[in-house]
Design a protein around this motif. Structure first.
Motif, PDB file in Angstrom:
ATOM      1  N   SER A 184     -16.292 -89.616 -35.175  1.00 23.59           N
ATOM      2  CA  SER A 184     -16.529 -88.682 -36.284  1.00 23.59           C
ATOM      3  C   SER A 184     -15.506 -87.546 -36.259  1.00 23.59           C
ATOM      4  O   SER A 184     -14.909 -87.260 -35.227  1.00 23.59           O
ATOM      5  N   GLY A 211     -28.681 -83.683 -32.070  1.00 21.81           N
ATOM      6  CA  GLY A 211     -28.055 -83.936 -33.376  1.00 21.81           C
ATOM      7  C   GLY A 211     -26.794 -84.740 -33.165  1.00 21.81           C
ATOM      8  O   GLY A 211     -25.719 -84.390 -33.628  1.00 21.81           O
ATOM      9  N   GLY A 215     -22.171 -89.759 -33.431  1.00 18.36           N
ATOM     10  CA  GLY A 215     -21.949 -89.906 -31.991  1.00 18.36           C
ATOM     11  C   GLY A 215     -20.599 -89.486 -31.449  1.00 18.36           C
ATOM     12  O   GLY A 215     -20.237 -89.847 -30.334  1.00 18.36           O
ATOM     13  N   GLY A 216     -19.861 -88.709 -32.214  1.00 15.12           N
ATOM     14  CA  GLY A 216     -18.537 -88.271 -31.753  1.00 15.12           C
ATOM     15  C   GLY A 216     -18.606 -87.449 -30.465  1.00 15.12           C
ATOM     16  O   GLY A 216     -17.851 -87.704 -29.512  1.00 15.12           O
ATOM     17  N   TRP A 217     -19.508 -86.489 -30.451  1.00 15.27           N
ATOM     18  CA  TRP A 217     -19.606 -85.647 -29.248  1.00 15.27           C
ATOM     19  C   TRP A 217     -20.069 -86.496 -28.069  1.00 15.27           C
ATOM     20  O   TRP A 217     -19.539 -86.371 -26.961  1.00 15.27           O
ATOM     21  N   ASP A 232     -31.284 -87.957 -31.841  1.00 16.80           N
ATOM     22  CA  ASP A 232     -31.089 -87.934 -33.292  1.00 16.80           C
ATOM     23  C   ASP A 232     -31.958 -89.029 -33.906  1.00 16.80           C
ATOM     24  O   ASP A 232     -31.994 -90.148 -33.382  1.00 16.80           O
ATOM     25  N   ALA A 252     -35.467 -83.254 -32.186  1.00 17.34           N
ATOM     26  CA  ALA A 252     -35.217 -82.458 -30.986  1.00 17.34           C
ATOM     27  C   ALA A 252     -36.501 -81.842 -30.441  1.00 17.34           C
ATOM     28  O   ALA A 252     -36.712 -81.830 -29.219  1.00 17.34           O
ATOM     29  N   ASP A 272     -25.352 -79.892 -32.262  1.00 12.15           N
ATOM     30  CA  ASP A 272     -24.628 -79.865 -33.535  1.00 12.15           C
ATOM     31  C   ASP A 272     -25.579 -80.285 -34.667  1.00 12.15           C
ATOM     32  O   ASP A 272     -25.150 -80.889 -35.651  1.00 12.15           O
TER      33      ASP A 272
HETATM   34  C1  LIG Z   1     -23.142 -82.945 -38.188  1.00 13.95           C
HETATM   35  S1  LIG Z   1     -24.153 -84.245 -37.613  1.00 13.95           S
HETATM   36  C2  LIG Z   1     -23.671 -84.282 -35.937  1.00 13.95           C
HETATM   37  C3  LIG Z   1     -22.323 -84.917 -35.667  1.00 13.95           C
HETATM   38  C4  LIG Z   1     -22.099 -85.209 -34.204  1.00 13.95           C
HETATM   39  N1  LIG Z   1     -21.911 -83.989 -33.432  1.00 13.95           N
HETATM   40  C5  LIG Z   1     -20.913 -86.095 -33.984  1.00 13.95           C
HETATM   41  O1  LIG Z   1     -19.998 -85.726 -33.228  1.00 13.95           O
HETATM   42  O2  LIG Z   1     -20.892 -87.212 -34.501  1.00 13.95           O
HETATM   43  C6  LIG Z   1     -25.748 -83.511 -37.645  1.00 13.95           C
HETATM   44  C7  LIG Z   1     -26.885 -84.381 -37.140  1.00 13.95           C
HETATM   45  O3  LIG Z   1     -28.028 -83.574 -36.892  1.00 13.95           O
HETATM   46  C8  LIG Z   1     -29.153 -84.417 -36.979  1.00 13.95           C
HETATM   47  N2  LIG Z   1     -30.378 -83.599 -37.024  1.00 13.95           N
HETATM   48  C9  LIG Z   1     -30.786 -82.721 -37.957  1.00 13.95           C
HETATM   49  N3  LIG Z   1     -31.961 -82.190 -37.623  1.00 13.95           N
HETATM   50  C10 LIG Z   1     -32.312 -82.727 -36.431  1.00 13.95           C
HETATM   51  C11 LIG Z   1     -33.432 -82.565 -35.547  1.00 13.95           C
HETATM   52  N4  LIG Z   1     -34.443 -81.736 -35.842  1.00 13.95           N
HETATM   53  N5  LIG Z   1     -33.462 -83.270 -34.396  1.00 13.95           N
HETATM   54  C12 LIG Z   1     -32.438 -84.109 -34.083  1.00 13.95           C
HETATM   55  N6  LIG Z   1     -31.368 -84.293 -34.875  1.00 13.95           N
HETATM   56  C13 LIG Z   1     -31.309 -83.628 -36.033  1.00 13.95           C
HETATM   57  C14 LIG Z   1     -28.881 -85.214 -38.249  1.00 13.95           C
HETATM   58  O4  LIG Z   1     -29.633 -86.410 -38.247  1.00 13.95           O
HETATM   59  C15 LIG Z   1     -27.359 -85.456 -38.127  1.00 13.95           C
HETATM   60  O5  LIG Z   1     -27.090 -86.725 -37.595  1.00 13.95           O
END
Ligand SMILES: C[S@@+](CC[C@H](N)C(=O)[O-])C[C@H]1O[C@@H](n2cnc3c(N)ncnc32)[C@H](O)[C@@H]1O
Length: 349
Positions: A184, A211, A215-217, A232, A252, A272
């Protein structure tokens, strides 16, 4: 009075201006060349100004350089020789010695309006400094940087160190090459945070990635040799289902209950999640209990767009105050790869 050219993200320009006024007593705001690129003047010398800024670790100010030369542009090749000549004189005035390593960083506001490219400016200035001053070009690790910004019919130039500029990149715009294994764009945020915060991952241990999807991080954490729990409700990239990674497919808050009841701890907690900054900060405080004593936490804070009534920087500082209930704040920064958000580094309180 010394003038400076300041760069921030366009969205956070007002936050950057307010922050600068707090940091630098007597600062006067000047012209805005484009959103996120503005002049300011200060009663301090360039070294003193740079010291004030660097020591206060600004969140929104991304890049600064002292404005020492202004050139009226004709938009023809003579502009390049004029700039080169004046920079060469200035380098001499500032006592740059033969063999000193420099780089030239040139930017154009509205590049389509110019008959030359940033590369042509860089070439003209660099070859003059090599031929006339005996300096050495070193693009990767220069001791001194010549910054050039052309906007309308004016060029703004200044000589300073990368430390004084707050970043080794033109305008603080850190670019990374895309790699085939990249999952990502968010990966760039994590890479930039590591660099800007001068951070290294623990050599082993378990990281929690809140979050995580796509899955990039998590990919970067795995690559660093850490075990990863990716939280997630959404799917992860199929390449991530390898030993060492566990996907908790849920929210979370639910994971927190489970992990607490099992007495799990983490060496690193990343977050994130796409979530309001204040909600995220409160949740992160809950997670602080799961952070090992020497561990650190890295979280993004998603901020609202600025309106007459709502200032994103106000929301950010409220969120940081909340985070400080559970952690001690190391640094916060609006990174080049952050869009409407900032990234915060925390350690165990
Ligand atoms: C910007 S993306 C993260 C990108 C990730 N850091 C990467 O490197 O690919 C945000 C993510 O936060 C997740 N999200 C939002 N609210 C959440 C929660 N309460 N618990 C877990 N994940 C959540 C969304 O499903 C989404 O996949």
């Amino acid at each position: 009075v010394v003038k400076f050219l300041i760069t921030s993200s366009d969205e956070f320009q007002n936050a950057a201006k307010a922050e600068l006024k707090r940091i630098v007593p007597g600062l006067e705001e000047g012209e805005t060349l484009e959103p996120g690129l503005f002049l300011a003047s200060s009663p301090h010398s360039k070294a003193e100004f740079a010291r004030l800024i660097a020591e206060s670790h600004p969140i929104y100010v991304r890049h600064v350089f002292p404005l020492e030369i202004e050139v009226d542009l004709q938009n023809n090749p003579k502009d390049l020789t004029d700039m080169a000549e004046l920079v060469s004189q200035q380098a001499q005035k500032e006592g740059w010695q033969p063999g000193d390593q420099f780089s030239v960083q040139a930017r154009l506001v509205e590049p389509g309006m110019f008959s030359y490219s940033p590369f042509a400016i860089k070439e003209a200035v660099a070859s003059k400094l090599i031929a006339a001053n005996g300096l050495q070009e070193n693009i990767k690790a220069p001791a001194q940087v010549v910054s050039v910004v052309c906007a309308g019919n004016r060029a703004y130039l200044g000589l300073s160190t990368p430390q004084q500029n707050l970043s080794g990149w033109a305008g603080g715009m850190r670019h990374y090459a895309k790699r085939p294994e990249q999952i990502s764009r968010a990966e760039f945020k994590l890479l930039e945070a590591l660099e800007v915060f001068d951070l290294t991952f623990p050599e082993k241990g378990t990281a929690l990635d809140l979050g995580a999807a796509p899955g990039g991080w998590s990919r970067i954490l795995l690559e660093a040799g850490l075990k990863v729990i990716a939280v997630d409700p959404a799917n992860l990239d199929p390449r991530l289902y390898v030993p060492g990674l566990e996907h908790y497919r849920g929210y979370a808050a639910d994971f927190l209950k489970k992990a607490e009841s099992e007495g799990q701890t983490f060496d690193l907690i990343c977050n994130d999640m796409r979530m309001d900054a204040l909600v995220a900060a409160n949740l992160m405080v809950e997670f602080a209990r799961l952070l090992s004593p020497s561990g650190f936490a890295l979280t993004t804070l998603k901020l609202p767009h600025e309106t007459k009534k709502l200032k994103p920087a106000t929301v950010a500082s409220r969120a940081i105050n909340i985070l400080e209930k559970g952690y001690s704040l190391v640094r916060a920064k609006q990174l080049f790869h952050n869009r409407q958000e900032i990234t915060v580094l925390l350690k165990n309180a």
